[in-house]
Write an enzyme that holds these catalytic residues in place. Structure first.
Site, mmCIF file in Angstrom:
data_model
loop_
_atom_site.group_PDB
_atom_site.id
_atom_site.type_symbol
_atom_site.label_atom_id
_atom_site.label_comp_id
_atom_site.label_asym_id
_atom_site.label_seq_id
_atom_site.Cartn_x
_atom_site.Cartn_y
_atom_site.Cartn_z
ATOM 1 N N ASP A 142 0.471 5.301 1.991
ATOM 2 C CA ASP A 142 -0.323 5.595 3.309
ATOM 3 C C ASP A 142 -1.333 6.809 2.802
ATOM 4 O O ASP A 142 -0.974 7.381 1.962
ATOM 5 C CB ASP A 142 0.792 6.785 4.080
ATOM 6 C CG ASP A 142 1.574 5.040 4.696
ATOM 7 O OD1 ASP A 142 1.481 4.195 4.276
ATOM 8 O OD2 ASP A 142 2.844 5.376 5.280
ATOM 9 N N HIS A 171 0.582 -1.006 0.324
ATOM 10 C CA HIS A 171 0.120 -0.481 0.225
ATOM 11 C C HIS A 171 0.516 1.004 0.034
ATOM 12 O O HIS A 171 2.164 1.175 0.665
ATOM 13 C CB HIS A 171 -0.967 -0.290 1.356
ATOM 14 C CG HIS A 171 0.052 0.601 2.842
ATOM 15 N ND1 HIS A 171 0.487 -0.664 3.236
ATOM 16 C CD2 HIS A 171 0.544 1.499 3.683
ATOM 17 C CE1 HIS A 171 1.618 -0.109 4.414
ATOM 18 N NE2 HIS A 171 1.123 0.637 4.396
ATOM 19 N N ARG A 215 4.999 6.687 13.251
ATOM 20 C CA ARG A 215 5.370 7.093 11.821
ATOM 21 C C ARG A 215 4.624 8.526 11.859
ATOM 22 O O ARG A 215 3.722 8.550 12.802
ATOM 23 C CB ARG A 215 4.610 6.153 11.306
ATOM 24 C CG ARG A 215 4.599 6.658 9.778
ATOM 25 C CD ARG A 215 3.042 5.728 8.853
ATOM 26 N NE ARG A 215 2.508 6.451 9.075
ATOM 27 C CZ ARG A 215 1.049 5.214 8.721
ATOM 28 N NH1 ARG A 215 1.265 4.049 8.139
ATOM 29 N NH2 ARG A 215 -0.284 6.255 8.165
ATOM 30 N N HIS A 254 4.896 -0.337 -0.219
ATOM 31 C CA HIS A 254 5.124 -0.492 1.104
ATOM 32 C C HIS A 254 4.400 -1.890 1.247
ATOM 33 O O HIS A 254 3.129 -1.453 1.489
ATOM 34 C CB HIS A 254 6.459 0.102 2.121
ATOM 35 C CG HIS A 254 4.797 1.004 2.834
ATOM 36 N ND1 HIS A 254 4.227 2.607 2.470
ATOM 37 C CD2 HIS A 254 4.925 1.498 4.300
ATOM 38 C CE1 HIS A 254 3.350 2.908 3.422
ATOM 39 N NE2 HIS A 254 4.097 2.028 3.965
HETATM 40 C C1 SIN Z 1 3.447 1.065 7.552
HETATM 41 O O1 SIN Z 1 2.576 0.704 6.445
HETATM 42 O O2 SIN Z 1 3.223 1.992 8.476
HETATM 43 C C2 SIN Z 1 3.431 -0.233 8.502
HETATM 44 C C3 SIN Z 1 5.163 -0.702 7.918
HETATM 45 C C4 SIN Z 1 5.386 -1.745 8.844
HETATM 46 O O3 SIN Z 1 5.385 -1.857 10.104
HETATM 47 O O4 SIN Z 1 6.815 -2.246 8.400
#
Ligand code: SIN
Length: 287
Positions: free
Chosen positions: A105, A103, A278, A262
């Site tokens: 974000d 995805h 994050r 990611h």
């Molecule tokens: C996320 O998609 O914000 C999390 C990525 C992760 O936990 O590596």
């Protein structure tokens, strides 16, 4: 003095010689932004940041998003979305199952996020000391550049439907998630975005569909639309477009939500602890 060490993959670079807890001068800050746009993902090792410093550095880039899942944010810091498997007094300290599907974000918002700044506080390791819980990043520019001409023609000018609800309720090993509140639903209606986005800063073309939230091709119902979407999703995460980041505690990594997508790798479980935080930057409307 800033140094740069590209990862050797099609994207990603380590930036050396910067302490993000300090007030960076404008020249250094703009150099970081340029490197980020060039390499799509950049990271700094051995950082020691308080939550306030994480937020302060993120604010240099502009406004920050306040995540719709407030219960997953650090208490007192709605800007800090916590991704963790840790449970304290029976309550998870953050999202336990974030990012398992490919995805980008907040791609499901009318104005998706520009980028995310991810800080590793605790990283799980196996019995041999190998880090677990890596994150994979796929370059959407490399994916776009490698598209067959016939596929480019099919998607020219088309949009796709991005749906928070379809991603939120996907089946996960951790079991079903809590039902969204009416307020959360109201904040996340389905939206349509161009399948090919142009990066607002460097003009690169990016393939903007993903496994997690892209529900369908707008205006192309049935088998034809499903087949095209499956083809684009499979293409966008081919191994040659990927950099896989192996985390160390203290890593601080920036990804661009237009240039890359990611995916988190859930290859660990308690008592091995993973704790990441994050911030998510407000972006601009896709074009
Ligand atoms: C996320 O998609 O914000 C999390 C990525 C992760 O936990 O590596």
């Amino acid at each position: 003095m800033i140094n740069v060490r590209p990862t050797g993959a099609v994207l990603g670079a380590e930036i050396l010689g910067v302490d993000l807890s300090q007030d960076l001068d404008d020249v250094t800050f703009h150099k970081i932004v340029d490197l980020w746009h060039e390499h799509e993902v950049v990271f700094f090792r051995d950082q020691k940041l308080t939550p306030a410093q994480h937020v302060a550095f993120s604010r240099r880039f502009g406004e920050l998003e306040l995540h719709v899942r407030k219960d997953c944010c650090r208490p007192g810091y709605h800007e800090l979305f916590v991704v963790s498997n840790i449970v304290v007094d029976g309550k998870p300290i953050g999202s336990q199952d974030a990012g398992l599907f490919w995805h980008s974000d907040l791609c499901y918002l009318k104005v998706p996020s520009r980028g995310s700044l991810f800080y590793a506080l605790e990283v799980p390791h196996d019995a041999n000391g190998k880090a677990l819980g890596d994150t994979r990043f796929a370059s959407s520019t490399a994916a776009y550049n490698a598209l067959p001409e016939a596929t480019r023609r099919k998607i020219d000018g088309r949009k796709a439907v991005q749906s928070y609800k379809s991603g939120y309720y996907r089946e996960r090993n951790a079991g079903p998630r809590k039902t969204l509140t009416p307020e959360q639903e109201a904040r996340t209606p389905d939206v349509e975005h161009p399948i090919v986005r142009t990066h607002p800063a460097n003009g690169k073309k990016c393939l903007f569909v993903n496994e997690g939230y892209t529900a369908r091709i707008a205006g192309m119902d049935g088998a034809e639309g499903d087949a095209l979407l499956s083809e684009l999703i499979a293409h966008s995460t081919r191994p040659e477009f990927i950099y896989q980041h192996s985390w160390c505690a203290g890593d601080f990594l920036l990804w661009d939500n237009c240039l890359v997508q990611h995916q988190a790798i859930p290859d660990y479980k308690l008592p091995l602890r993973r704790h990441m935080e994050r911030t998510t930057l407000t972006g601009t409307a896709p074009f």
